[in-house]
Structure formats: C-alpha cells, structure tokens
Design an enzyme around this catalytic site. Sequence first.
Site, PDB file in Angstrom:
ATOM      1  CD  GLU A  25      -1.373  44.455  11.873  1.00 24.12           C
ATOM      2  OE1 GLU A  25      -1.095  45.264  11.127  1.00 24.12           O
ATOM      3  OE2 GLU A  25      -2.688  43.885  11.792  1.00 24.12           O
ATOM      4  CE  LYS A 159     -12.119  47.912  13.051  1.00 23.45           C
ATOM      5  NZ  LYS A 159     -10.727  47.777  12.889  1.00 23.45           N
TER       6      LYS A 159
HETATM    7  N1  PSU Z   1      -8.534  46.268   9.848  1.00 24.42           N
HETATM    8  C1  PSU Z   1      -8.376  46.552  11.281  1.00 24.42           C
HETATM    9  N2  PSU Z   1      -7.622  47.026  11.786  1.00 24.42           N
HETATM   10  C2  PSU Z   1      -6.242  47.002  11.117  1.00 24.42           C
HETATM   11  C3  PSU Z   1      -6.361  46.746   9.876  1.00 24.42           C
HETATM   12  C4  PSU Z   1      -7.350  46.117   9.096  1.00 24.42           C
HETATM   13  O1  PSU Z   1      -9.581  46.218  11.664  1.00 24.42           O
HETATM   14  O2  PSU Z   1      -5.204  47.641  11.670  1.00 24.42           O
HETATM   15  C5  PSU Z   1      -4.826  47.041   9.193  1.00 24.42           C
HETATM   16  C6  PSU Z   1      -4.216  45.633   9.011  1.00 24.42           C
HETATM   17  O3  PSU Z   1      -2.723  46.019   9.211  1.00 24.42           O
HETATM   18  C7  PSU Z   1      -4.398  45.004   7.704  1.00 24.42           C
HETATM   19  C8  PSU Z   1      -4.681  46.319   6.724  1.00 24.42           C
HETATM   20  O4  PSU Z   1      -3.619  44.367   7.307  1.00 24.42           O
HETATM   21  O5  PSU Z   1      -5.241  47.480   7.690  1.00 24.42           O
HETATM   22  C9  PSU Z   1      -5.394  46.191   5.465  1.00 24.42           C
HETATM   23  O6  PSU Z   1      -5.105  47.598   4.824  1.00 24.42           O
HETATM   24  P1  PSU Z   1      -5.859  47.373   3.387  1.00 24.42           P
HETATM   25  O7  PSU Z   1      -7.510  47.203   3.546  1.00 24.42           O
HETATM   26  O8  PSU Z   1      -5.399  48.824   2.751  1.00 24.42           O
HETATM   27  O9  PSU Z   1      -5.224  46.137   2.700  1.00 24.42           O
END
Ligand code: PSU
Length: 305
Positions: A25, A159
């Site tokens: 990604e 996390k």
């Molecule tokens: N959690 C992490 N590192 C990240 C992300 C999430 O520990 O880089 C990033 C990933 O790209 C994940 C996105 O798909 O954040 C999720 O965002 P949201 O919670 O807005 O869906």
Amino acid sequence: MQSFLLFSPEVAAARAAGKPVVALESTIISHGMPYPQNVQTAREVEQVIRDAGAVPATIAIIDGKICVGLSEEQLETLGSSPDALKVSRRDLPFVLAQRRLGATTVAATMICAQLAGIEVFVTGGIGGVHRGAETSFDISADLQELAQTSVAVVCAGVKSILDIGLTLEYLETHGVPVISVGQPGFPAFFTRESGFKADFQLDEPEAQAAFIRTKWQLGLAGGVVVSNPVPAQFAMEPGEIDGIIAQALAEAEQQNVTGKSVTPFLLARIKELTGGRSLATNIALVKHNALVGARLAVALNHKAA
Ligand code: PSU
Ligand code: MN
C-alpha cells in the site's frame, strides 16, 4: 476496469512469467511515515520481497491510473508530496477522475490488487473499529473490504488506537478469518500480544496457502488477515506505548479530529510522542511482514488455482 491499470515493467514481466507478486500500500508511505524514511523504507521493503523470490508491486493513483509497481521517481514523488490524498474505497473514483495523486489505504489497495490479479498484500497495520465507535460510528472501510475482496492481508495486527476486541468481533461477523503466525495471540502492532487470540495459528507458508486456497475454492469470497507479530527485539514496552496512545486519543478528541483524518492524526502524534522510537518499530515490523508475505505468495503460486 483493466483500462485504469498501469503495470510497471517489473510487475508486467512478473505477470507474464507467472511469478508470485506481492502488493504494497502507499498510505503507509504518504501518511504513515515521515519523509525521507518513508521512501527509504518502501525501497527496502520491496527488496525484502525480491530477495524472498517474489516481485513487489507498490500501488498508488497517479495521473488517472492505478499504478501497480512504482518507479524510483514515482516513489519519491509520492513520499515527498504533501498533497497526496489518502484514498480509501469511496475516494477511488474522485482521485482517478480528477487525475490527482493518491495514496491507497488497505481497502483501496485490496481493490486494486484484486483488479490486478494479486492475491497477497503486505502492510503494517490494518484499520478497524475505533474506540468509542458506538457513538462515533468510526469503523474503517478496511474491514468491509476484508469482508468482500479476496486478497490475503499480511499485517502486524492492529494498533490499540483501535478497539481490538471489537475489531475482531466485526471480522468474525463478516466471516473474515484471522490467522496468526508463530504464536496463538493476535498482535497489537507495536507489541506482540493484544490479549486476544487469533482464530487459527498457521506458521508455515504452505499451510497458510492451503487455508487461503481452500477458502476461495469454496466460493467464500473475501480476505484473510495474516497477523505476524513484530520481532521481539523491536517490540515496544506495553506500559510505554499505552500511555502515549491514550494521550494521542485525548488530543484527537480535544481537537475534534474526525473522519479520514483520525487515523493519520493518531499515527503522527504517536510518532512524535515516542520521539521517533515507534518509527523504528514500524519499519522493522513492515519488513518482517514483507518476508512472511513473499513466502506466502511463493506458496500460493505453487498451488495456483
Ligand atoms: N494503521 C496503521 N498504519 C497505517 C494505517 C492504519 O497502523 O498506515 C493506514 C492504512 O493505510 C489503513 C488506513 O488502511 O490507515 C486506515 O484508515 P481509516 O482508519 O481512516 O480507515
Ligand atoms: Mn474512520
């Protein structure tokens, strides 16, 4: 759909030769780590995958195309550009049609990987059910994507900025299996244990591949979470990281951070509050995931459907 895809020469050659390919990604590059460590890490992660016998395909949206495999220059642009948009499922048509620069989340990368015929995707951590979701309704689109898009996602768990228990419940409801590698417990990204168990421990790539193949041969569409704990020597102290996460969450609430900004805000604050130490953990776990993902892609290639 295929007309939106643009393969790099390396990925195009891998496809033609039937070699295993691993998707990566780009939100982790543009919104998850600071420049220039982000670009450096992205290159090193790609090399880990090559060294393990697979071909890396970092995915991003550039000039109206879904780029599958990025050149050095594209990686540099993406990593250094402050206006790269965070692209999840709902943002894909906007960023493509407007020809904007877009970094794909887990959800959007899964969509693009499936379009490109890639079965394995490596990341750091997936999104999930946020703490307080019962009032905020903040549940990452990553989870719905896992429910419907048939790509295996190798990660280091989630996390504890999220409600890990509710995230696992949500995945169960939607029939998304959670595999663990090397231990029964589901890891919590910075630390090896979350206090929750994964559904199935499968240590060997061949066993993981057999599980995944069987799911899809049964017609059970959707993803699989392959959770791989951070190597012990790079794990953080639970006591330390918990306090920092609590502070980051409190600040997000005070500052009324909402919507797609929540996760990037929390990630950036955690990095600042740990004085960069979380970054070293983050880099180490992504590289370790790359190794596990490459081995899985090689094993799946042996069992090609
Ligand atoms: N959690 C992490 N590192 C990240 C992300 C999430 O520990 O880089 C990033 C990933 O790209 C994940 C996105 O798909 O954040 C999720 O965002 P949201 O919670 O807005 O869906
Ligand atoms: Mn959200």
